[in-house]
Motif scaffolding. Structure first.
Motif, mmCIF file in Angstrom:
data_model
loop_
_atom_site.group_PDB
_atom_site.id
_atom_site.type_symbol
_atom_site.label_atom_id
_atom_site.label_comp_id
_atom_site.label_asym_id
_atom_site.label_seq_id
_atom_site.Cartn_x
_atom_site.Cartn_y
_atom_site.Cartn_z
ATOM 1 N N THR A 278 0.826 -1.208 0.000
ATOM 2 C CA THR A 278 0.000 0.000 0.000
ATOM 3 C C THR A 278 0.863 1.262 0.000
ATOM 4 O OG1 THR A 278 -0.195 -0.118 2.424
ATOM 5 C CG2 THR A 278 -1.968 -1.105 1.113
ATOM 6 N N ARG A 279 2.019 1.197 0.680
ATOM 7 C CA ARG A 279 2.919 2.360 0.667
ATOM 8 C C ARG A 279 3.456 2.612 -0.742
ATOM 9 N NH1 ARG A 279 4.379 0.573 5.958
ATOM 10 N NH2 ARG A 279 6.086 -0.717 5.158
ATOM 11 N N LEU A 280 3.719 1.521 -1.468
ATOM 12 C CA LEU A 280 4.185 1.649 -2.850
ATOM 13 C C LEU A 280 3.082 2.239 -3.734
ATOM 14 C CD1 LEU A 280 6.444 1.027 -4.933
ATOM 15 C CD2 LEU A 280 5.365 -1.213 -5.266
ATOM 16 N N LEU A 281 1.860 1.789 -3.524
ATOM 17 C CA LEU A 281 0.739 2.250 -4.337
ATOM 18 C C LEU A 281 0.400 3.722 -4.087
ATOM 19 C CD1 LEU A 281 -1.623 -0.861 -4.047
ATOM 20 C CD2 LEU A 281 -0.342 -0.134 -6.070
ATOM 21 N N THR A 282 0.609 4.170 -2.852
ATOM 22 C CA THR A 282 0.279 5.562 -2.527
ATOM 23 C C THR A 282 1.431 6.523 -2.788
ATOM 24 O OG1 THR A 282 0.923 5.197 -0.199
ATOM 25 C CG2 THR A 282 -1.418 4.920 -0.762
ATOM 26 N N ALA A 283 2.612 6.002 -3.082
ATOM 27 C CA ALA A 283 3.804 6.849 -3.243
ATOM 28 C C ALA A 283 3.649 7.933 -4.312
ATOM 29 C CB ALA A 283 5.032 5.978 -3.527
ATOM 30 N N PRO A 284 3.110 7.623 -5.515
ATOM 31 C CA PRO A 284 2.986 8.684 -6.531
ATOM 32 C C PRO A 284 2.081 9.825 -6.080
ATOM 33 C CG PRO A 284 2.748 6.520 -7.544
ATOM 34 C CD PRO A 284 2.717 6.305 -6.066
ATOM 35 N N GLY A 285 0.942 9.493 -5.451
ATOM 36 C CA GLY A 285 0.033 10.521 -4.968
ATOM 37 C C GLY A 285 0.655 11.374 -3.878
ATOM 38 N N LEU A 286 1.431 10.738 -2.994
ATOM 39 C CA LEU A 286 2.112 11.486 -1.936
ATOM 40 C C LEU A 286 3.156 12.426 -2.534
ATOM 41 C CD1 LEU A 286 2.583 8.663 0.733
ATOM 42 C CD2 LEU A 286 1.030 10.608 0.875
ATOM 43 N N TRP A 287 3.858 11.969 -3.556
ATOM 44 C CA TRP A 287 4.868 12.822 -4.201
ATOM 45 C C TRP A 287 4.205 14.041 -4.837
ATOM 46 C CZ3 TRP A 287 5.556 14.208 -9.385
ATOM 47 C CH2 TRP A 287 6.745 14.918 -9.641
ATOM 48 N N LEU A 288 3.042 13.857 -5.456
ATOM 49 C CA LEU A 288 2.345 14.969 -6.094
ATOM 50 C C LEU A 288 1.890 16.023 -5.085
ATOM 51 C CD1 LEU A 288 0.210 13.085 -8.766
ATOM 52 C CD2 LEU A 288 2.041 14.729 -9.213
ATOM 53 N N GLN A 289 1.766 15.621 -3.827
ATOM 54 C CA GLN A 289 1.372 16.589 -2.797
ATOM 55 C C GLN A 289 2.477 17.608 -2.503
ATOM 56 O OE1 GLN A 289 -0.586 14.811 0.710
ATOM 57 N NE2 GLN A 289 -1.218 13.117 -0.606
ATOM 58 N N ASN A 290 3.670 17.373 -3.063
ATOM 59 C CA ASN A 290 4.712 18.406 -2.984
ATOM 60 C C ASN A 290 4.265 19.667 -3.714
ATOM 61 O OD1 ASN A 290 6.843 17.085 -1.514
ATOM 62 N ND2 ASN A 290 7.158 15.783 -3.301
ATOM 63 N N PHE A 291 3.376 19.515 -4.692
ATOM 64 C CA PHE A 291 2.857 20.658 -5.431
ATOM 65 C C PHE A 291 1.637 21.290 -4.753
ATOM 66 C CE2 PHE A 291 4.642 17.999 -8.982
ATOM 67 C CZ PHE A 291 5.702 18.844 -9.288
ATOM 68 N N THR A 292 0.869 20.499 -4.013
ATOM 69 C CA THR A 292 -0.418 20.989 -3.503
ATOM 70 C C THR A 292 -0.466 21.207 -1.994
ATOM 71 O OG1 THR A 292 -1.296 18.727 -3.289
ATOM 72 C CG2 THR A 292 -1.634 19.855 -5.395
ATOM 73 N N THR A 293 0.628 20.951 -1.298
ATOM 74 C CA THR A 293 0.678 21.255 0.139
ATOM 75 C C THR A 293 1.988 21.984 0.450
ATOM 76 O OG1 THR A 293 1.737 19.149 0.748
ATOM 77 C CG2 THR A 293 -0.666 19.209 0.771
ATOM 78 N N PHE A 294 1.891 23.028 1.282
ATOM 79 C CA PHE A 294 3.078 23.738 1.770
ATOM 80 C C PHE A 294 3.001 23.830 3.284
ATOM 81 C CE2 PHE A 294 2.683 25.810 -2.544
ATOM 82 C CZ PHE A 294 3.788 25.180 -3.092
ATOM 83 N N GLU A 295 4.121 24.139 3.894
ATOM 84 C CA GLU A 295 4.149 24.263 5.350
ATOM 85 C C GLU A 295 3.312 25.470 5.788
ATOM 86 O OE1 GLU A 295 5.295 22.381 7.758
ATOM 87 O OE2 GLU A 295 5.993 20.862 6.346
#
Length: 321
Positions: A278-295
Motif C-alpha cells: 500500500t505504501r508503494l501504491l500511494t507513493a505517486p500521490g504522496l509525491w504529487l502533494q509536494n505541489f499541492t501542500t506547503f508548510e
C-alpha cells in the motif's frame, strides 16, 4: 498505544481561501480567517443521501455519489470563504442584469443554488475536459504527425499526455502566489488530521511536527483517477479499437463513472491498510502533494485545529474509518 497509531478517522477537509472546511461523520464546519484576524465559523449538520437510498452506499456506486457530494460541498465552501476577500477594494459589486432577473424569477435562495450548481458543472467540465478529453484530442494529433496508426501507439500517447498535463497543471498552480496560501492551508489540514490520528492533543506545537503529506488526500485521489482511466481505456480500446476522436471522447465519458467508482474503492482500501504494497501504491500521490501542500504558519494551524474540533463526534472513536 498501538491502537492510537493505527487509528484512522473518517474526518477530512479541504483548503479554502484563508480557511479550511472539515467534514466529520455528522457535522461540517467551515472556518475562515477574516482580514481583521478573527475567525468566521459556519457549522451545519450533515444528512447523507444514502440514508434515504441505501443502494447509493453500495461499493462502486458510493464512489460516484461521494465524489459529486464532496465537490458540491467544496465549491459551496470555497465561494463562502471568497465572500470575505473581495478581489479589489472598493470594486463595484452591483449585481448584473442577469443576476437581478434570476433572483426576481427564482428568489435569492434558488438563485444562489443555481449559481452553485453552475459552478460545480463548470468545475467538473473543466476537469474532464483538461485531463480526459484534451489528451484524447492531442493523442490523435501526435500519432497522426508521427505517421503511427496502431492502437498501442495511440493509447501510449494519450496515457503520457494525461500524466504530463495533470502534473504540469499542479506544478503551474503551485507557483501562483494566491494558490500558495491555499496550499499552505491544505498542509495545515493534513497536519491536523495526522495529529488527531496519532492520539496527541490538538495544539499548534503538536500539529506543526506532523507530516503534510496524507495518503487520503484529494490530490492522491485525482492521480488514482488518472491512473485507473489509463488502465481501463487501454484495455477497452485494445478490445474495441476506436481511432475517431469524437467516438473516443464519448467512450471516455461513458467509462468515467466506473473509473471514479473504482478509484474511490482503491483509495478506501489503501487508506485503511498499512504495508509495503500500500505504501508503494500511494507513493505517486504522496509525491504529487509536494505541489499541492506547503508548510503552514501557526495562524493556519489554529484554523485547522478549530475546524477539526467542531466536527469531532462526542463519542470517542465514533469517527473511525
Amino acid at each position: 498505544m498501538q491502537s492510537k497509531q493505527n487509528f484512522k478517522t473518517m474526518c477530512g477537509g479541504q483548503a479554502l481561501i484563508e480557511g479550511i472546511m472539515m467534514r466529520g461523520p455528522k457535522k461540517q464546519a467551515v472556518v475562515v480567517r477574516r482580514p481583521d484576524g478573527e475567525l468566521e465559523i459556519q457549522e451545519k449538520e450533515l444528512h447523507f443521501i444514502k440514508e434515504r437510498h441505501p443502494v447509493l452506499g453500495w461499493p462502486l456506486i458510493r464512489g460516484v455519489v461521494n465524489f459529486g457530494g464532496s465537490m458540491a460541498a467544496g465549491v459551496k465552501a470555497l465561494l463562502y470563504s471568497a465572500e470575505f476577500f473581495p478581489e479589489e477594494e472598493g470594486a463595484d459589486e452591483t449585481p448584473s442584469a442577469f443576476e437581478i432577473w434570476l433572483e426576481k424569477k427564482l428568489g435569492s435562495e434558488k438563485a444562489a443554488s443555481f449559481f452553485l450548481t453552475l459552478a460545480v458543472i463548470l468545475g467538473l467540465a473543466m476537469s474532464v475536459g483538461l485531463f480526459i478529453l484534451l489528451p484524447t484530442a492531442l493523442g490523435g494529433a501526435v500519432t497522426w504527425l508521427l505517421g503511427e496508426n496502431s492502437m498501442l501507439a495511440r493509447n501510449l500517447a494519450e496515457s503520457l499526455l494525461k500524466i504530463l498535463i495533470f502534473v504540469g497543471y499542479l506544478a503551474l498552480c503551485s507557483r501562483m502566489k494566491e494558490m500558495k496560501r491555499v496550499f499552505s492551508y491544505h498542509g495545515a489540514e493534513h497536519k491536523t488530521i495526522f495529529c488527531y490520528e496519532a492520539g496527541l492533543p490538538l495544539t499548534v506545537e503538536n500539529v506543526r511536527k506532523q507530516p503534510r503529506h496524507h495518503p487520503r488526500c484529494g490530490t492522491s485521489f485525482l492521480f488514482v483517477v488518472i491512473a485507473i482511466s489509463i488502465l481501463v481505456s487501454t484495455v477497452v480500446f485494445s478490445i474495441w479499437p476506436v481511432h475517431q476522436v469524437l467516438w473516443r471522447m464519448l467512450a471516455h465519458l461513458a467509462m468515467l463513472p466506473v473509473i471514479v467508482g473504482v478509484s474511490y474503492e482503491f483509495n478506501r482500501y489503501v487508506g485503511r491498510h498499512d504495508g509495503p504494497v500500500t505504501r508503494l501504491l500511494t507513493a505517486p500521490g504522496l509525491w504529487l502533494q509536494n505541489f499541492t501542500t506547503f508548510e503552514p504558519d501557526d495562524s493556519m494551524i489554529e484554523v485547522g485545529i478549530k475546524a477539526l474540533e467542531l466536527v469531532l463526534p462526542e463519542e470517542k472513536g465514533a469517527d473511525a474509518w
